[in-house]
Design an enzyme around this catalytic site. Structure first.
Site, PDB file in Angstrom:
ATOM      1  N   VAL A 243     138.783  64.664  36.640  1.00 42.47           N
ATOM      2  CA  VAL A 243     137.754  64.844  35.607  1.00 42.47           C
ATOM      3  C   VAL A 243     138.352  64.719  34.199  1.00 42.47           C
ATOM      4  O   VAL A 243     137.806  64.025  33.339  1.00 42.47           O
ATOM      5  CB  VAL A 243     137.048  66.219  35.782  1.00 42.47           C
ATOM      6  CG1 VAL A 243     136.032  66.442  34.679  1.00 42.47           C
ATOM      7  CG2 VAL A 243     136.383  66.299  37.148  1.00 42.47           C
TER       8      VAL A 243
ATOM      9  N   LYS B 205     133.183  75.701  38.128  1.00 46.77           N
ATOM     10  CA  LYS B 205     132.071  76.358  38.831  1.00 46.77           C
ATOM     11  C   LYS B 205     132.422  77.753  39.303  1.00 46.77           C
ATOM     12  O   LYS B 205     131.690  78.705  39.086  1.00 46.77           O
ATOM     13  CB  LYS B 205     131.691  75.548  40.086  1.00 46.77           C
ATOM     14  CG  LYS B 205     131.328  74.140  39.935  1.00 46.77           C
ATOM     15  CD  LYS B 205     132.412  73.116  39.887  1.00 46.77           C
ATOM     16  CE  LYS B 205     133.426  72.994  40.979  1.00 46.77           C
ATOM     17  NZ  LYS B 205     133.319  71.822  41.792  1.00 46.77           N
TER      18      LYS B 205
ATOM     19  N   GLU C  83     127.289  72.011  31.621  1.00 49.71           N
ATOM     20  CA  GLU C  83     126.346  71.156  32.364  1.00 49.71           C
ATOM     21  C   GLU C  83     127.021  70.460  33.543  1.00 49.71           C
ATOM     22  O   GLU C  83     126.420  70.284  34.608  1.00 49.71           O
ATOM     23  CB  GLU C  83     125.746  70.118  31.411  1.00 49.71           C
ATOM     24  CG  GLU C  83     124.650  69.269  31.993  1.00 49.71           C
ATOM     25  CD  GLU C  83     123.440  70.080  32.455  1.00 49.71           C
ATOM     26  OE1 GLU C  83     122.700  70.564  31.616  1.00 49.71           O
ATOM     27  OE2 GLU C  83     123.254  70.221  33.679  1.00 49.71           O
TER      28      GLU C  83
ATOM     29  N   ILE D 250     123.691  65.128  36.670  1.00 51.70           N
ATOM     30  CA  ILE D 250     122.253  65.442  36.504  1.00 51.70           C
ATOM     31  C   ILE D 250     122.094  66.570  35.478  1.00 51.70           C
ATOM     32  O   ILE D 250     122.696  67.636  35.653  1.00 51.70           O
ATOM     33  CB  ILE D 250     121.608  65.896  37.837  1.00 51.70           C
ATOM     34  CG1 ILE D 250     121.913  64.909  38.964  1.00 51.70           C
ATOM     35  CG2 ILE D 250     120.114  66.086  37.675  1.00 51.70           C
ATOM     36  CD1 ILE D 250     121.374  65.348  40.333  1.00 51.70           C
TER      37      ILE D 250
ATOM     38  N   GLY E 129     138.144  61.556  45.176  1.00 53.60           N
ATOM     39  CA  GLY E 129     138.191  62.581  44.122  1.00 53.60           C
ATOM     40  C   GLY E 129     136.944  63.450  44.078  1.00 53.60           C
ATOM     41  O   GLY E 129     136.691  64.121  43.080  1.00 53.60           O
TER      42      GLY E 129
ATOM     43  N   LYS F   5     127.704  77.244  42.484  1.00 51.12           N
ATOM     44  CA  LYS F   5     126.804  76.513  41.575  1.00 51.12           C
ATOM     45  C   LYS F   5     125.412  77.155  41.577  1.00 51.12           C
ATOM     46  O   LYS F   5     124.768  77.283  40.532  1.00 51.12           O
ATOM     47  CB  LYS F   5     126.713  75.042  41.998  1.00 51.12           C
ATOM     48  CG  LYS F   5     128.003  74.274  41.770  1.00 51.12           C
ATOM     49  CD  LYS F   5     127.985  72.950  42.508  1.00 51.12           C
ATOM     50  CE  LYS F   5     129.221  72.112  42.199  1.00 51.12           C
ATOM     51  NZ  LYS F   5     129.402  70.986  43.127  1.00 51.12           N
TER      52      LYS F   5
ATOM     53  N   GLY G 271     132.772  63.220  41.148  1.00 53.54           N
ATOM     54  CA  GLY G 271     133.503  62.023  40.756  1.00 53.54           C
ATOM     55  C   GLY G 271     133.850  62.041  39.273  1.00 53.54           C
ATOM     56  O   GLY G 271     133.262  62.779  38.484  1.00 53.54           O
TER      57      GLY G 271
HETATM   58  N1  HSE Z   1     133.732  69.268  45.041  1.00 52.24           N
HETATM   59  C1  HSE Z   1     132.563  69.173  44.237  1.00 52.24           C
HETATM   60  C2  HSE Z   1     131.483  68.452  45.042  1.00 52.24           C
HETATM   61  C3  HSE Z   1     132.863  68.442  42.970  1.00 52.24           C
HETATM   62  O1  HSE Z   1     131.828  67.799  46.016  1.00 52.24           O
HETATM   63  O2  HSE Z   1     130.313  68.558  44.695  1.00 52.24           O
HETATM   64  C4  HSE Z   1     131.754  68.459  41.972  1.00 52.24           C
HETATM   65  O3  HSE Z   1     131.440  69.760  41.559  1.00 52.24           O
END
Ligand code: HSE
Length: 418
Positions: free
Chosen positions: A17, A99, A123, A130, A181, A199, A297
């Site tokens: 990231v 997160k 975000e 999104i 990734g 999340k 990603g």
């Molecule tokens: N490991 C997380 C997923 C990365 O696969 O959604 C994005 O938060």
């Protein structure tokens, strides 16, 4: 007219990231934001950037008066919390993608925002590309939001797609998710539902003003799904997805959980494949709305971070409207779920703890049942997480008025319909 703020960024983390953000910022000079320094843990590792950009000392960023924005994209939740709280106390705005850290520290983070008056935006931490947090925060009034149902983890959705549609085995599918990734450094966080429930914890805050720890939410991942479940799904012309759901009940409280669920083909979530995420919002007058986009990603995550950085130019802050300007909702324990459960050994299923069982398919090998069980039972019991048992919710699984349903069922039985 107020001029846009000049943004000088200190970036923590240069993995999938962090490096994505570095590249994306290079391609958006109009934003007037530059990365002054990047703090990394492994200083010896070769990086795709000038050596002078990097440091291993967090105070090179946190104490630099020039730096007015800290962007934090590391995967160590404890270190991330120290960085974020120090940055806010040092008068810097903060953008984070952590997160687990946000889910575990939301009350403290809210207090820090109030004390310091700085912005703390995240975000990218849910559904990556999104813009779900800002939408929940700004657009949907508490009273109008009937339900929100989402795929919030890209890796598990990617794995399910690869297994069920392309015939890969679990290990191959996970390896591909790691190579791309998408997966966490510890992929158990994805596979066992921890990432999704983290999340969901703060999405519930922005949706309903609910402030709970992840441990208060019923959840599981995709680790118990069996090949036989996929066959059942195919026969029913349904998909299996890891679905995070929250639904307002008649008692004013909210039913929330993160569990695998059978999804009908006409449900927008059935369209969500690979690392994509999707969010279906149901509100009083608009009916259903569907948000869809890449949920993991490098560039999709960087795009949301970029949008947060851009919002800092006009001093945007989350107001936590549902907490501060409405009567916040509470989580409910008083509802029931229609579940499908498959198993090898019927003796591990505590039949007496079901409200009722409506189907029991005993075949050679794997058996399954469909029944109704209380949320309380699932929240407190472990039997459905052990002994090679697989639990998947039925479509539209929430049943709140059990008495009514029971009576209706009885009358149908008496009439010989069932
Ligand atoms: N490991 C997380 C997923 C990365 O696969 O959604 C994005 O938060």
């Amino acid at each position: 007219m107020e001029t846009h703020k000049q943004l000088t960024i200190g970036l923590f983390g240069f993995g999938v990231v962090g490096e994505g953000l570095y590249r994306v910022l290079q391609q958006t000079p109009s934003l007037n934001a530059r990365i002054k320094k990047v703090c990394i843990k492994n200083y010896g590792k070769k990086r795709n950037g000038p050596a002078s950009l990097f440091t291993a000392d967090k105070y090179d960023l946190l104490n630099d008066r020039d730096i007015n924005v800290i962007v934090e994209v590391i995967d160590d939740a404890d270190a991330a919390f120290t960085i974020v709280s120090t940055a806010l106390k040092n008068g810097k705005d903060v953008v984070s993608a952590s997160k687990k850290m946000i889910a575990g520290h939301l009350p403290e983070l809210l207090e820090l925002q109030q004390q310091t008056g700085r912005s703390f935006l995240y975000e990218s931490a849910a559904c990556a590309s999104i813009p779900v947090i800002r939408n929940l925060e700004e657009y949907y009034d508490n009273d109008l939001l009937h339900s929100i149902k989402a795929i919030v983890n890209g890796s598990t959705n990617f794995i399910l797609t690869k297994i069920f549609e392309e015939g890969l085995d679990f290990k191959q599918a996970l390896l591909l998710a790691q190579q791309a990734g998408f997966a966490e450094r510890n992929p158990q966080l994805d596979v066992e539902g921890y990432d999704a429930v983290n999340k969901w914890t703060f999405l519930l805050t922005h949706a309903y003003g609910i402030m709970e720890r992840p441990a208060s939410i019923l959840f599981s991942g995709i680790q118990h799904i069996h090949a036989a479940d996929a066959e059942v799904a195919r026969a029913k012309r349904q998909e299996i997805k890891l679905v995070a759901q929250a639904q307002k009940l008649k008692n004013g409280k909210v039913a929330a959980f993160v569990l695998p669920q059978f999804v009908k083909q006409d449900d927008p979530l059935a369209l969500v494949k690979n690392e994509y995420n999707g969010v279906v919002i149901e509100s009083a007058f608009a009916d259903k709305q569907f948000f869809y986009g890449k949920g993991a990603g490098s560039f999709p995550t960087a795009s949301a971070i970029l949008s947060d950085i851009s919002a800092l130019r006009y001093h945007y802050k989350y107001e936590y409207k549902k907490l501060n300007h409405h009567l916040p909702h509470e989580l409910s324990n008083d509802f029931f779920l229609r579940v499908y459960i498959s198993f090898d050994d019927a003796s591990v299923i505590p039949r007496e703890r079901f409200e009722w069982i409506e189907e029991w398919h005993a075949r050679e090998g794997r058996e399954y049942l469909v029944g109704v069980i209380s949320h309380r039972e699932l929240k407190s019991a472990e039997w459905w997480k052990e002994n090679n048992v697989s639990l998947i919710l039925a479509p539209d699984p929430v049943i709140e008025d059990l008495e009514l349903r029971k009576l209706k069922r009885k009358s149908l039985e008496l009439a010989g319909v069932l």
